[in-house]
Enzyme design. Structure first.
Site, PDB file in Angstrom:
ATOM      1  N   SER A  18      74.496  32.682  62.297  1.00 34.07           N
ATOM      2  CA  SER A  18      73.502  33.313  61.428  1.00 34.07           C
ATOM      3  C   SER A  18      74.126  33.495  60.049  1.00 34.07           C
ATOM      4  O   SER A  18      75.239  34.026  59.947  1.00 34.07           O
ATOM      5  CB  SER A  18      73.073  34.673  61.989  1.00 34.07           C
ATOM      6  OG  SER A  18      72.479  35.475  60.981  1.00 34.07           O
ATOM      7  N   GLY A  19      73.417  33.074  59.016  1.00 32.18           N
ATOM      8  CA  GLY A  19      73.934  33.224  57.663  1.00 32.18           C
ATOM      9  C   GLY A  19      74.033  34.670  57.223  1.00 32.18           C
ATOM     10  O   GLY A  19      75.071  35.115  56.704  1.00 32.18           O
ATOM     11  N   SER A  20      72.958  35.454  57.419  1.00 32.32           N
ATOM     12  CA  SER A  20      72.978  36.842  56.973  1.00 32.32           C
ATOM     13  C   SER A  20      74.020  37.647  57.747  1.00 32.32           C
ATOM     14  O   SER A  20      74.725  38.497  57.168  1.00 32.32           O
ATOM     15  CB  SER A  20      71.592  37.478  57.112  1.00 32.32           C
ATOM     16  OG  SER A  20      71.153  37.470  58.458  1.00 32.32           O
ATOM     17  N   GLY A  54      69.781  33.016  56.354  1.00 36.27           N
ATOM     18  CA  GLY A  54      70.591  31.874  55.959  1.00 36.27           C
ATOM     19  C   GLY A  54      70.186  30.607  56.692  1.00 36.27           C
ATOM     20  O   GLY A  54      70.089  29.526  56.093  1.00 36.27           O
ATOM     21  N   THR A  55      69.918  30.735  58.003  1.00 37.13           N
ATOM     22  CA  THR A  55      69.533  29.542  58.760  1.00 37.13           C
ATOM     23  C   THR A  55      68.157  29.043  58.340  1.00 37.13           C
ATOM     24  O   THR A  55      67.888  27.839  58.352  1.00 37.13           O
ATOM     25  CB  THR A  55      69.569  29.817  60.267  1.00 37.13           C
ATOM     26  OG1 THR A  55      68.911  31.063  60.539  1.00 37.13           O
ATOM     27  CG2 THR A  55      70.996  29.892  60.775  1.00 37.13           C
TER      28      THR A  55
END
Length: 350
Positions: free
Chosen positions: A91-93, A259-260
């Site tokens: 996960s980006g965040s 982010g994804t």
């Protein structure tokens, strides 16, 4: 006599998405890799995730990240991501929040200017660049997972909505991508509840109709996510902006664009030939927070054009706490937790 348990937390957020970072109170987990440790939590110790994402301690919109020692010698630290739908491998965040917390706690030394380090996620190694100005972590840039388009402009009939055109990308999970305007949305805050209801109906219809398989990972479960796409604005040479909203679970639209979700958008823009390596896309949420995705390159993997990308955002520390867990509280479920809690964080209360 009642027994009290304690877990050390740092609450953070990136773009409005709250991530609870667990930095103490959990025993070392079995597993030769962070991925295997994640699988142990998932299969044998899911109590930590349930505890921190449900009342009275949390809510489903939040995420939890457990800091663990890295198992790969190239990495500085490892982390395991937990969300209401389970254990995403990336996960980006959550990566932005975890990297920020590691720097702010000194678990990774914070240095002025730009610094690089590596974290080990369940998806593998993640290269991080942090920008520190006057002691403040102003930005985290992390690698997005290699992303590709699985399905382009398919159509499905959704009860109560009608025919919906969608594409599917893989960016750490499978995402349905839909044009917000085609479904009557302008992506404003007052639409959040209707966006969640609409997305749930579309995701359920796609799940009933199609299964998706990653070209190397195989079956990673049913498609869980949907990303509403606003119009793309050409802001400057090589820089684009688009309002966006990401659905992750029934009733839940992420506070950030994710982010994804941003990586999935980059893959679609590349598939359609509208961006070049070095171009950037800023996705803007219902709350006007944003992440910036950069398309850094592509490569051919079998029949897929795989997009390489980075995601940049800022994490903020909200709170530092020793969270007390009283297992005698009838609202607290401690099953799946006792056996991973560090003995030094067990207390007794008269």
């Amino acid at each position: 006599m009642s027994h009290e348990l304690s877990i050390r937390l740092i609450d953070t957020h990136a773009g409005g998405d709250v991530s609870r970072i667990v930095i103490g109170g959990i025993d070392p987990l079995p597993g030769a890799t962070v991925r295997e440790q994640m699988e142990y939590l998932r299969d044998d110790a899911d109590g930590l995730r349930k505890l921190l994402l449900h009342e009275p301690y949390g809510m489903p919109e939040m995420s939890v990240n457990l800091i663990v020692p890295a198992t790969d010698p190239e990495a500085d630290m490892g982390y395991i991501i937990m969300e209401v739908m389970g254990y995403p491998i990336y996960s980006g965040s959550n990566t932005i929040c975890t990297a920020t917390a590691l720097l702010q706690t000194g678990m990774i030394e914070k240095r002025e200017g730009r610094q690089r380090f590596i974290l080990e996620s369940p998806a593998g190694l993640v290269h991080i660049e942090a920008l520190v100005e006057n002691g403040v972590v102003e930005a985290i840039t992390c690698e997005g997972l290699p992303t590709y388009i699985d399905t382009y402009k398919a159509s499905i009939h959704v009860p109560s909505i009608g025919d919906v055109t969608y594409s599917v990308a893989y960016s750490g999970g499978f995402y349905a991508l839909v044009e917000a305007a085609d479904l009557g949305f302008a992506l404003t805050p007052d639409e959040e509840r209707r966006l969640a209801t609409c997305a749930h109906a579309i995701v359920e219809a796609i799940q009933a109709h199609s299964g998706f398989s990653h070209y190397t990972l195989g079956d990673v479960g049913p498609l869980p996510f949907l990303h509403f796409m606003g119009p793309v604005e050409h802001v400057a040479d090589g820089f684009y902006r688009s309002r966006s909203a990401t659905y992750v679970h029934q009733g839940v639209i992420c506070r950030s664009t994710t982010g994804t979700g941003t990586s999935a958008r980059l893959a679609l823009m590349h598939y359609e030939g509208t961006i070049q390596p070095g171009d950037k896309l800023e996705t803007v949420s219902l709350r006007d927070s944003g992440f910036i995705g950069e398309f850094t390159g592509s490569r051919q993997e079998g029949t897929h054009q795989v997009v390489e990308n980075t995601i940049t955002g800022k994490g903020h520390v909200l709170a530092r706490s020793d969270t007390v867990i009283n297992c005698d509280d009838p609202m607290v479920e401690c099953d799946g937790l006792h056996h991973i809690l560090t003995s030094g964080h067990r207390h007794s209360m008269d």
